[in-house]
Design an enzyme around this catalytic site. Structure first.
Site, mmCIF file in Angstrom:
data_model
loop_
_atom_site.group_PDB
_atom_site.id
_atom_site.type_symbol
_atom_site.label_atom_id
_atom_site.label_comp_id
_atom_site.label_asym_id
_atom_site.label_seq_id
_atom_site.Cartn_x
_atom_site.Cartn_y
_atom_site.Cartn_z
ATOM 1 N N LYS A 11 0.848 -1.197 0.000
ATOM 2 C CA LYS A 11 0.000 0.000 0.000
ATOM 3 C C LYS A 11 0.879 1.239 0.000
ATOM 4 O O LYS A 11 2.050 1.202 0.407
ATOM 5 C CB LYS A 11 -0.925 0.023 1.228
ATOM 6 N N ASP A 142 -2.124 -1.298 9.768
ATOM 7 C CA ASP A 142 -2.336 -1.356 8.315
ATOM 8 C C ASP A 142 -2.979 -2.672 7.889
ATOM 9 O O ASP A 142 -3.341 -2.830 6.718
ATOM 10 C CB ASP A 142 -0.994 -1.249 7.563
HETATM 11 O O1 C5P Z 1 0.255 -0.956 14.249
HETATM 12 P P1 C5P Z 1 1.701 -1.151 13.894
HETATM 13 O O2 C5P Z 1 2.237 -2.462 14.373
HETATM 14 O O3 C5P Z 1 1.993 -0.888 12.468
HETATM 15 O O4 C5P Z 1 2.476 -0.015 14.713
HETATM 16 C C1 C5P Z 1 3.852 -0.040 14.953
HETATM 17 C C2 C5P Z 1 4.170 1.053 15.952
HETATM 18 O O5 C5P Z 1 3.926 2.344 15.373
HETATM 19 C C3 C5P Z 1 3.317 1.041 17.206
HETATM 20 O O6 C5P Z 1 3.867 0.199 18.188
HETATM 21 C C4 C5P Z 1 3.349 2.497 17.641
HETATM 22 O O7 C5P Z 1 4.556 2.797 18.294
HETATM 23 C C5 C5P Z 1 3.361 3.231 16.322
HETATM 24 N N1 C5P Z 1 1.998 3.616 15.887
HETATM 25 C C6 C5P Z 1 1.363 4.690 16.511
HETATM 26 N N2 C5P Z 1 0.100 5.056 16.101
HETATM 27 C C7 C5P Z 1 -0.534 4.401 15.091
HETATM 28 C C8 C5P Z 1 0.116 3.335 14.433
HETATM 29 C C9 C5P Z 1 1.378 2.964 14.856
HETATM 30 O O8 C5P Z 1 1.924 5.305 17.415
HETATM 31 N N3 C5P Z 1 -1.755 4.793 14.719
#
Ligand code: C5P
Length: 287
Positions: A11, A142
């Site tokens: 994406k 995502d």
């Molecule tokens: O959800 P994902 O595993 O992709 O997120 C990785 C890290 O990115 C999370 O642990 C967090 O630190 C940060 N994050 C965030 N806010 C979001 C998505 C991700 O702070 N909406």
């Protein structure tokens, strides 16, 4: 044994706006427009038996590997699917990596989404769409978009609330992705953005009249000036839009015609031509 194959499309975020952290939950609120692209990892999922395995190979497999199997999002997706659906006990997953790792293109999330779609296509009792999306939400911000069947969606909340009504179809669909030699961890990018906003206040990143933007971009460009150089070079070579991909480190350019094959950069970077997708590739059930 039941077998399915899927092209797990990556994406990009056509715009990405980050708001303050949701209270104590470690996630920021955001608003984004997700769009699938043709660049994809290939995934074959075999369900049956009792053993569980994951094998990752391919041109974008990092030399240092992808860490522990049990921590890999593709493996975790299958394990959680099995827990919720009560099937399958055993599985083997083969991933051929074409999506750069640590590039902001959602590669790991695409793999998780691909595994969930593949398993649901061959499950004797598939999960309802809402339950499949709830499994996806537990795996990452995502993952719901990349588990769904939409080409494009507006994401809000921590990225997992999807609205499929709004269509922003860019007229220029030819794309060049540029992957610099370094990668960026998503959690680091969020931390840098928070630190920047603590020091400098809430500087609006979008000049009036700008149609597309990414709140990470100014902060990431401060740390990695190569990103700005890549963006400027893409624009100089005719890109209609050049933007940081997610939290980086990739930059994408959208072109009306065939993108350039070289950018004459004086640092290491790989060019990956692809397109904004015009369809979601369907799961192939092989056995
Ligand atoms: O959800 P994902 O595993 O992709 O997120 C990785 C890290 O990115 C999370 O642990 C967090 O630190 C940060 N994050 C965030 N806010 C979001 C998505 C991700 O702070 N909406």
């Amino acid at each position: 044994m039941r077998v399915a194959r899927v092209q797990a499309q990556a994406k990009i975020n056509l715009m990405l706006q980050i708001f303050p952290m949701l209270d104590g939950r470690g996630y920021h609120q955001l608003k984004t427009v997700f769009h699938r692209i043709d660049l994809a990892d290939e995934i074959v999922v075999r369900a049956g038996g009792s053993a569980r395995s994951l094998e990752c190979t391919g041109p974008e497999m990092p030399a240092s590997g992808l860490g522990k199997t049990e921590d890999n999002l593709a493996f975790r997706a299958a394990a959680e699917f099995s827990r919720r659906a009560g099937w399958p006990q055993g599985f083997s997953i083969e991933v051929t990596k074409h999506i750069p790792v640590g590039g902001g293109l959602g590669g790991g999330s695409a793999d998780a989404g691909g595994v969930l779609r593949a398993l649901n296509a061959i499950a004797p009792n598939p999960l309802a769409a809402a339950e499949l999306l709830s499994v996806a939400s537990g795996l990452g911000s995502d993952v719901p978009f990349l588990t769904g069947e939409s080409l494009q969606a507006v994401g809000s909340g921590r990225g997992t609330q999807l609205n499929h009504d709004v269509a922003v179809i860019p007229p220029n669909r030819e794309m060049l992705i540029v992957k610099p030699a370094f990668s960026i961890g998503t959690a680091d990018a969020y931390r840098w953005l928070d630190e920047h906003r603590e020091r400098h206040g809430w500087v609006p990143d979008m000049p009036p009249g700008t149609e597309s933007f990414n709140d990470f971009q100014p902060v990431i460009e401060q740390r990695f000036p190569q990103i700005k150089t890549i963006r400027e070079r893409l624009l100089a070579r005719g890109a209609r839009l050049a933007l940081l991909a997610g939290s980086g480190s990739c930059v994408f350019g959208l072109f009306r015609d065939t993108p350039p094959t070289s950018l004459d950069l004086d640092f290491d970077a790989r060019l990956i031509p692809t397109r904004l997708s015009s369809k979601v590739v369907q799961v192939e059930v092989l056995e």
